[in-house]
Design a protein around this motif. Structure first.
Motif, mmCIF file in Angstrom:
data_model
loop_
_atom_site.group_PDB
_atom_site.id
_atom_site.type_symbol
_atom_site.label_atom_id
_atom_site.label_comp_id
_atom_site.label_asym_id
_atom_site.label_seq_id
_atom_site.Cartn_x
_atom_site.Cartn_y
_atom_site.Cartn_z
ATOM 1 N N ARG A 8 0.708 -1.227 -0.042
ATOM 2 C CA ARG A 8 -0.147 0.104 0.081
ATOM 3 C C ARG A 8 0.823 1.258 0.009
ATOM 4 O O ARG A 8 0.455 2.322 -0.583
ATOM 5 N N ALA A 27 -12.619 1.203 5.632
ATOM 6 C CA ALA A 27 -13.433 0.364 4.736
ATOM 7 C C ALA A 27 -14.579 -0.043 5.325
ATOM 8 O O ALA A 27 -15.778 -0.093 4.780
ATOM 9 N N GLU A 62 -14.803 -4.509 -2.266
ATOM 10 C CA GLU A 62 -14.380 -3.471 -3.211
ATOM 11 C C GLU A 62 -13.954 -2.127 -2.665
ATOM 12 O O GLU A 62 -12.603 -1.592 -3.084
ATOM 13 N N ARG A 63 -14.533 -1.886 -1.642
ATOM 14 C CA ARG A 63 -13.989 -0.494 -0.888
ATOM 15 C C ARG A 63 -12.519 -0.908 -0.335
ATOM 16 O O ARG A 63 -11.609 0.074 0.079
ATOM 17 N N ALA A 123 -10.536 -2.996 -1.183
ATOM 18 C CA ALA A 123 -9.250 -3.110 -2.269
ATOM 19 C C ALA A 123 -9.066 -1.892 -2.993
ATOM 20 O O ALA A 123 -7.897 -1.325 -3.328
ATOM 21 N N ARG A 124 -10.151 -0.726 -2.969
ATOM 22 C CA ARG A 124 -9.821 0.484 -3.547
ATOM 23 C C ARG A 124 -8.758 1.215 -2.564
ATOM 24 O O ARG A 124 -8.032 2.201 -2.914
ATOM 25 N N LEU A 125 -8.797 1.031 -1.215
ATOM 26 C CA LEU A 125 -7.673 1.477 -0.417
ATOM 27 C C LEU A 125 -6.453 0.770 -0.319
ATOM 28 O O LEU A 125 -5.651 0.958 0.508
ATOM 29 N N ARG A 185 -2.752 8.824 0.193
ATOM 30 C CA ARG A 185 -3.468 7.404 1.089
ATOM 31 C C ARG A 185 -4.451 8.090 2.072
ATOM 32 O O ARG A 185 -5.409 7.666 2.108
ATOM 33 N N GLU A 216 -7.480 9.119 0.135
ATOM 34 C CA GLU A 216 -8.458 7.882 -0.371
ATOM 35 C C GLU A 216 -9.113 7.418 0.731
ATOM 36 O O GLU A 216 -10.220 6.964 0.561
ATOM 37 N N ARG A 217 -8.683 7.483 2.146
ATOM 38 C CA ARG A 217 -9.462 7.077 3.175
ATOM 39 C C ARG A 217 -10.672 8.040 3.547
ATOM 40 O O ARG A 217 -11.852 7.686 3.829
ATOM 41 N N THR A 273 -12.270 9.905 1.206
ATOM 42 C CA THR A 273 -13.101 9.850 0.229
ATOM 43 C C THR A 273 -13.948 8.748 0.374
ATOM 44 O O THR A 273 -15.141 8.601 0.150
ATOM 45 N N CYS A 274 -13.357 7.620 1.081
ATOM 46 C CA CYS A 274 -14.188 6.203 1.224
ATOM 47 C C CYS A 274 -15.290 6.541 2.371
ATOM 48 O O CYS A 274 -15.943 6.036 2.411
#
Length: 624
Positions: A121, A191, A238-239, A241-243, A379, A382-383, A385-386
């Motif tokens: 990651r 996630a 999926e979420r 894996a997006r992270l 990174r 991304e968290r 946004t999730c």
């Protein structure tokens, strides 16, 4: 009471021959023999053990008058009653377990190798290459996790770096970072919380599954949002894996069952499994006992008994297993039956998003440090946004190799999702105040903030996005100064040039929407009933800032001729003067103006101003 006397055998009685003692190896009896062992102990009324044998008095009916047991039952009736009571107890226990599994639905998001996932990651460029995470530096360090490419080259966890490089010469090795693993676990929880308001991280295990990380998610009522539990499990995976955390998801009625089934998915190659309510025990029965993660001593004992699967363990009586293996077998039996007395996952209290990274060596220059910070900000975003949030004020901490740290706060004008803007602000903070030493550890944290939305209107075109508008205002404030950016406002002052700069806010939709309706109503009323007043043209006064200097001939105080870059000619019409004075108590700020409305021969209509303090004339405004 006299002590017992010892009877000596007579001399005439022949003694039996004494057998010769033969040393034999000690053998462990099989567990089925434990069922044949007679149990001579009887349970009293104070014995809390549920599986202890019952006494005859407990099976006799009670006399309500004397509160004493009735006549003893015959042996056959006692056996039948004891058997019926045992069957009824087993049914009640199974009923309670099934009801608990129906009420609770939990999902387990499992990452089989967290050290490997955390390293990839932070370093996505190593994806697709033979890669291994080791416990320490040196050729004899133990390998904790390996990538699929390294596993195909016969590199296995538990071996040393020397043996791994002998099997794969192109193997890339990296030391495990606790900071990266901690950030990856927090991302795993993000996630999980993006799909359900209740989630928590599973405690770390030791032994065969020490490298895994899991999160438990409350799956009750997810059908209203994801249409089914299968859709919920797919969205959860999926979420994650997006992270940067690819894993597997299992949904069951208890935490233990969901985690064991997730482990089985990691070995089988599947990604999602849904167990129907009440089917935990049936789903766990064919699985191997190694997935229950027993300790080494218990695993060796179960292997000696010939037990390899969960169904083999459940066939044996619980009391015999407890007598043979001790109390440590009881939690394993509860896990194998799918029973769980744990409460549901708690709700999140205060979110805090943090990313940290340990550098391989201290960084003395700004450019390499900004490269590391750019990846950490990406990174972190991304968290956020999730979770449906944006980047707020940042807390930057630079740790030094010799101890100590440099902590600072980087403020943002508004929540943003632009990593370049945040990186630019961090760079400006580091350039304005460089750290005292070369940092060897970096930490970024933020509480997150919601983006400001805009309510659209039917009667006006959509304006700029609030995030883009705040970004533009922040850049203008940095270039021109915060006191020079905003919206004009009327100042509480009588000076003609007085004004204020207020914070810019777009007009509200209600005020804008009400304008067409009021205009329409006014026009309709005028159409219906003609106004008695004569419609006169309205003039607009346009102020000139700064005022245009002019030369004025004013015999007797009245302007007669005007010369200026704007208007030239004889004064045709003149109205005034209107005097404005103020601040007479200040030597520097006092003012006194005379204003005239003037029309010259060349057609210009303007407002002329005479400054008594400055002793000059100027054109203050123009009528359009």
């Amino acid at each position: 009471m006299s002590p017992p006397t010892r009877h000596e055998p007579n001399d005439d009685t022949p003694s039996p021959p004494r057998a010769k003692r033969i040393e034999r190896p000690r053998q462990i009896p099989l567990l089925p023999e434990l069922e044949k062992t007679p149990n001579k102990t009887k349970r009293t009324n104070d014995d809390p053990r549920p599986d202890a044998p019952c006494t005859d008095n407990e099976l006799r009916p009670q006399n309500p008058r004397t509160n004493k047991p009735a006549e003893p039952l015959p042996p056959q009736a006692t056996c039948e009653a004891r058997r019926a009571q045992r069957v009824e107890g087993e049914r009640s226990e199974m009923g309670v377990a099934s009801e608990r599994s129906k009420d609770g639905r939990l999902a387990c998001l499992l990452i089989p190798a967290m050290p490997l996932a955390a390293a990839l990651r932070a370093h996505p460029e190593l994806t697709g290459r033979p890669f291994a995470v080791v416990s320490a530096a040196g050729p004899r360090a133990e390998i904790l996790a390996v990538s699929p490419e390294a596993a195909r080259s016969a590199v296995r966890p538990g071996t040393t770096v020397v043996h791994a490089r002998a099997a794969c010469a192109d193997l890339h090795v990296q030391i495990a970072s606790p900071a990266l693993e901690r950030a990856a676990r927090d991302a795993l929880l993000d996630a999980a919380l993006s799909t359900s308001p209740r989630a928590e991280l599973a405690p770390a295990h030791s032994g065969l599954h020490a490298a895994e990380a899991a999160a438990f998610v409350d799956a009750r009522g997810v059908e209203a949002l994801f249409h089914s539990e299968a859709g919920f499990a797919s969205a959860l995976g999926e979420r994650a894996a997006r992270l940067g955390l690819p894993g597997v998801v299992a949904v069951a009625g208890s935490r233990g069952a969901a985690r064991i089934l997730a482990r089985q998915l990691a070995f089988s190659g599947e990604s999602v499994r849904i167990v129907p309510p009440g089917g935990d025990a049936e789903a766990l029965a064919p699985l191997p006992l190694d997935l229950l993660n027993p300790d080494d001593d218990l695993a060796n004992a179960l292997t000696r008994f010939g037990l390899s699967r969960v169904s083999d363990l459940l066939r044996l009586p619980e009391r015999a297993l407890t007598q043979r293996l001790g109390a440590r077998i009881v939690p394993l039996l509860e896990l194998a039956r799918g029973r769980d007395r744990s409460p549901p996952p708690p709700a999140e209290t205060t979110p805090c998003f943090e990313e940290a990274q340990e550098l391989e060596f201290p960084v003395h220059q700004l450019e390499p440090l900004l490269f590391v910070l750019n990846g950490m900000l990406s990174r972190l975003l991304e968290r956020l946004t999730c979770r449906g949030l944006a980047l707020g004020d940042l807390e930057l901490e630079l740790g030094f190799e010799g101890g100590g740290c440099d902590a600072r706060r980087v403020g943002l004008a508004a929540p943003t999702l632009d990593p370049r803007l945040a990186l630019r602000l961090v760079a400006l903070s580091l350039e304005s105040k460089p750290p005292d030493e070369a940092p060897a550890h970096v930490r970024l944290a933020t509480a997150g903030a919601a983006l400001r939305g805009d309510q659209l209107d039917f009667f006006r075109s959509p304006g700029p996005s609030p995030a883009v508008l705040d970004h533009t205002l922040a850049e203008l404030s940095a270039l021109c100064g915060a006191e020079r950016v905003g919206a004009p406002a009327v100042a509480d002052d009588h000076h003609p040039d007085a004004y204020e700069v207020a914070a810019f806010r777009p007009p509200k939709a209600s005020a804008t929407a009400a304008a067409p309706s009021s205009t329409t109503a006014t026009s309709s009323s005028k159409t219906a009933a003609p106004s008695s007043k004569t419609d006169r043209p309205h003039l607009a006064l346009r102020a000139l800032r700064p005022p245009v200097r002019a030369q004025v001939d004013a015999p007797g105080g009245q302007p007669r001729w005007v010369r200026s870059p704007l208007a030239n000619g004889e004064v045709v019409h003149c109205a005034g003067p209107w005097r404005t004075t103020g601040r007479w108590w200040s030597e520097n700020d006092r003012y006194a103006f005379d204003h005239y409305d003037v029309q010259t021969g060349d057609g210009w209509v303007f407002r002329l101003r005479k400054d008594h303090v400055g002793r000059c004339w100027s054109i203050d405004a123009v009528y359009d």
